[in-house]
Structures are given as C-alpha cells and as structure tokens.
Write a protein that holds these residues in place. Structure first.
Motif, PDB file in Angstrom:
ATOM      1  N   UNK A   1      15.298 -65.140  48.632  1.00 27.13           N
ATOM      2  CA  UNK A   1      15.467 -63.804  49.205  1.00 27.13           C
ATOM      3  C   UNK A   1      14.328 -63.521  50.180  1.00 27.13           C
ATOM      4  N   UNK A   2      14.622 -62.805  51.253  1.00 26.79           N
ATOM      5  CA  UNK A   2      13.544 -62.418  52.175  1.00 26.79           C
ATOM      6  C   UNK A   2      12.569 -61.475  51.477  1.00 26.79           C
ATOM      7  N   UNK A   3      11.311 -61.613  51.806  1.00 22.76           N
ATOM      8  CA  UNK A   3      10.302 -60.707  51.259  1.00 22.76           C
ATOM      9  C   UNK A   3      10.369 -59.420  52.078  1.00 22.76           C
ATOM     10  N   UNK A   4      10.540 -58.323  51.375  1.00 20.85           N
ATOM     11  CA  UNK A   4      10.626 -57.023  52.048  1.00 20.85           C
ATOM     12  C   UNK A   4       9.546 -56.115  51.526  1.00 20.85           C
ATOM     13  N   UNK A   5       9.122 -55.184  52.323  1.00 18.06           N
ATOM     14  CA  UNK A   5       8.129 -54.197  51.882  1.00 18.06           C
ATOM     15  C   UNK A   5       8.846 -53.193  50.988  1.00 18.06           C
ATOM     16  N   UNK A   6       8.300 -52.971  49.831  1.00 20.52           N
ATOM     17  CA  UNK A   6       8.936 -52.049  48.891  1.00 20.52           C
ATOM     18  C   UNK A   6       8.419 -50.642  49.046  1.00 20.52           C
TER      19      UNK A   6
END
Length: 141
Positions: A136-141
């Motif tokens: 999964x792409x790393x996304x800012x939470x």
C-alpha cells in the motif's frame, strides 16, 4: 515494513521461522523409561497422511523428555518494495496434533529377557498456513 525512500528496496522475510514441532512419549508403566539402561533407543515416528496413519521413515529418540525442535518446511522469500510503499504481511500457521498408542518390546542383549511397554506418543507439528501480502502507498494520516 516501510520504504520511505525514492528507490525500490528488497527485503527477505521468513514468515514462519518460529514454527516448532514437539514430541513426547507417555506411559503409566513405572519402568517405561528406565528399563533400557543408559543406551539411547530410537523408534520409527508415525504420521498421518490423508487420515491414514503410517510410518514416516524417520526415527525419534524414545524417552520421558518432551523434545521440541524447529518445524520442518520453513521457507524464506524475497520481495521488492516500491518507493513510498508499505509491505503488510499477515499469516496464520495451523498445527495438528497426533496421539497414537504404542507398544514397544525391549529384549535384553545377553539375557534375552523381554519387557513390553505400552503408552501414548503425542506429536504436535505444523500442518498448513494461510496468509496474505499487500503493498500500500504510504499516506499521511
């Protein structure tokens, strides 16, 4: 595992490296593990394949101690993680338990005296596994 860089990285994982196999002999006979003296005795280890008991062709040391060893068939794999992606690995290892009755006949080397021992052989071993791998792409939470 996360790849927070702009290039791909490669990782090796062993999802079931902690798999184990355990075997024990039990008997109500007070002489079950003392009668043979100081010598190690090895017996054929049973296994079940397709609900049919069989001899595995391997031997196991007969004794009162429970033996625990690294499980068979552990494997490793290598995977490339894309830039700014997270590798998620989930897995479950399923064990099976075999309980078999046994009768051993010991014969004295010089006296030819025989002693029959009856008891249970219990073995827990890895049987199968299920699992999944997702990237999964790393996304800012």
């Amino acid at each position: 595992m996360e790849n927070n860089s702009s290039g791909s990285i490669t990782t090796t994982h062993s999802p079931f490296e902690d798999a184990w196999q355990e075997s024990t002999f039990q008997s109500n006979d007070p002489e079950a593990f003392a009668w043979m003296g100081e010598e190690d005795v090895f017996v054929n280890a049973p296994y079940v394949f397709g609900n049919k008991p069989s001899s595995s062709g391997t031997t196991i040391k007969y004794g009162s101690e429970t033996t625990k060893a690294k499980g068979p068939n552990s494997s490793a794999s290598t995977i490339s993680i894309a830039p700014y992606h997270r590798l998620i690995i989930k897995g479950t290892l399923h064990y099976s338990k075999l309980v078999a009755t046994y009768t051993l006949t010991f014969a004295g080397e010089y006296t030819k005296t025989e002693k029959q021992i009856k008891g249970k052989f219990i073995q827990t071993t890895p049987e199968s596994h299920t699992g999944s791998m997702t990237m999964k792409p790393i996304t800012a939470d």
